[in-house]
Enzyme design. Structure first.
Site, short mmCIF file in Angstrom:
data_model
loop_
_atom_site.label_atom_id
_atom_site.label_comp_id
_atom_site.label_asym_id
_atom_site.label_seq_id
_atom_site.Cartn_x
_atom_site.Cartn_y
_atom_site.Cartn_z
N ASP A 1 -0.20 5.10 0.79
CA ASP A 1 -0.40 6.02 2.28
C ASP A 1 -0.29 5.12 3.47
O ASP A 1 -1.22 4.19 3.40
CB ASP A 1 -1.68 6.60 1.98
CG ASP A 1 -1.70 7.61 0.87
OD1 ASP A 1 -0.99 8.59 0.60
OD2 ASP A 1 -2.58 7.49 -0.11
N ASP B 1 1.03 -1.22 -0.01
CA ASP B 1 -0.15 0.16 -0.21
C ASP B 1 0.85 1.13 -0.04
O ASP B 1 2.12 1.08 0.39
CB ASP B 1 -0.85 -0.03 1.35
CG ASP B 1 -2.01 1.07 1.36
OD1 ASP B 1 -2.16 1.25 -0.09
OD2 ASP B 1 -2.46 1.56 2.22
#
Length: 275
Positions: free
Chosen positions: A15, A13
């Site tokens: 953020d 991922d």
């Protein structure tokens, strides 16, 4: 531990794992450089469908992180790939879409061969935008009632802004679903479909791939359901207390991605011989 030693590919991922707002998190640059140096296949994933991969690559570069655009996989790209597979299995003509979203989504659909139209489209595709309009939502409702299939890039109900949370794709999709009585097909996390399309993009197998994320309810559950080794980082939204709220657990919990840099358990490739 045996499974860790066999990891050859990585999904992560963005953020909360590599960056927070516009600031790189500790170890992110070093981990990306380690993957590049060892020539390990990887993709950076995001549910955000607003931006193109090129936009996000530039954003990460401004944060001090070098991620080529072909190493970025968004919910918009996953949605376009999924829909192209659906249309390709039915007929040879280009598919048509009515889109509620931004450039990241329309660009991905155009590049997948779709034509944007407001007249009898095959699909109504709803993604993230900062400019939802009553007119666009009303048209989406009428087109779905007229037979268009309802697709949503991601289920996130809210998104961040400097002033606080704001309605996001999932909230608008719920409005449209309530008005039409039709539930959408959601491509992005936590649907493992997004992860499987990323694995296909890399030519990777789930048994030899790890997923790094900061959310139990999206990254970890989808990674688990896709058959990957899962790593939860504590630099995002999860806390030690919140982990026990879920009936599943990640394979590994770390304070930040800096723990994966030069980890002897993950040295799957030989370092180049300087001699």
């Amino acid at each position: 531990m045996e499974r860790e030693a066999n990891i050859e590919c990585w999904l992560t991922d963005m953020d909360g794992v590599l960056v927070r707002e516009y600031e790189a998190l500790p170890g992110a640059a070093e981990l990306l450089e380690q993957w590049r140096r060892k020539d390990l296949p990887y993709l950076v994933l995001t549910n955000n469908s607003i931006f193109t991969a090129r936009d996000l690559s530039a954003r990460l570069r401004n944060s001090g992180l070098i991620v080529p655009e072909d190493r970025i996989w968004t919910s918009a790209l996953a949605t376009a790939t999924f829909l192209a597979q659906q249309v390709g299995g039915e007929h040879s003509a280009a598919g048509t879409c009515y889109v509620v979203g931004e450039t990241g989504l329309t660009t991905a659909l155009h590049e997948a061969g779709f034509v944007m139209t407001e007249t009898d489209p095959d699909y109504v595709v709803v993604g993230e935008t900062r400019n939802y309009s009553f007119e666009a939502i009303t048209r989406a409702v009428r087109l779905i009632n007229g037979g268009a299939k309802f697709i949503v890039t991601n289920p996130d109900a809210t998104g961040p802004s400097p002033e606080g949370v704001m309605p996001a794709t999932g909230a608008i999709a719920s409005l449209i679903s309530k008005a039409t009585g039709r539930a959408p097909y959601v491509v992005g996390k936590p649907n493992p479909m997004m992860f499987r399309s990323a694995l296909n993009r890399l030519g990777a197998h789930s048994m030899n791939t790890a997923m790094i994320g900061d959310r139990m309810d999206t990254d970890i559950v989808a990674g688990m359901e896709a058959g990957m080794y899962t790593v939860l980082v504590m630099t995002g939204v999860s806390s030690q207390a919140s982990i026990s709220d879920y009936p599943f657990r990640p394979n590994r919990i770390i304070d930040g991605v800096y723990e994966l840099v030069d980890d002897p358990l993950l040295q799957t490739e030989q370092e180049p011989d300087d001699a």
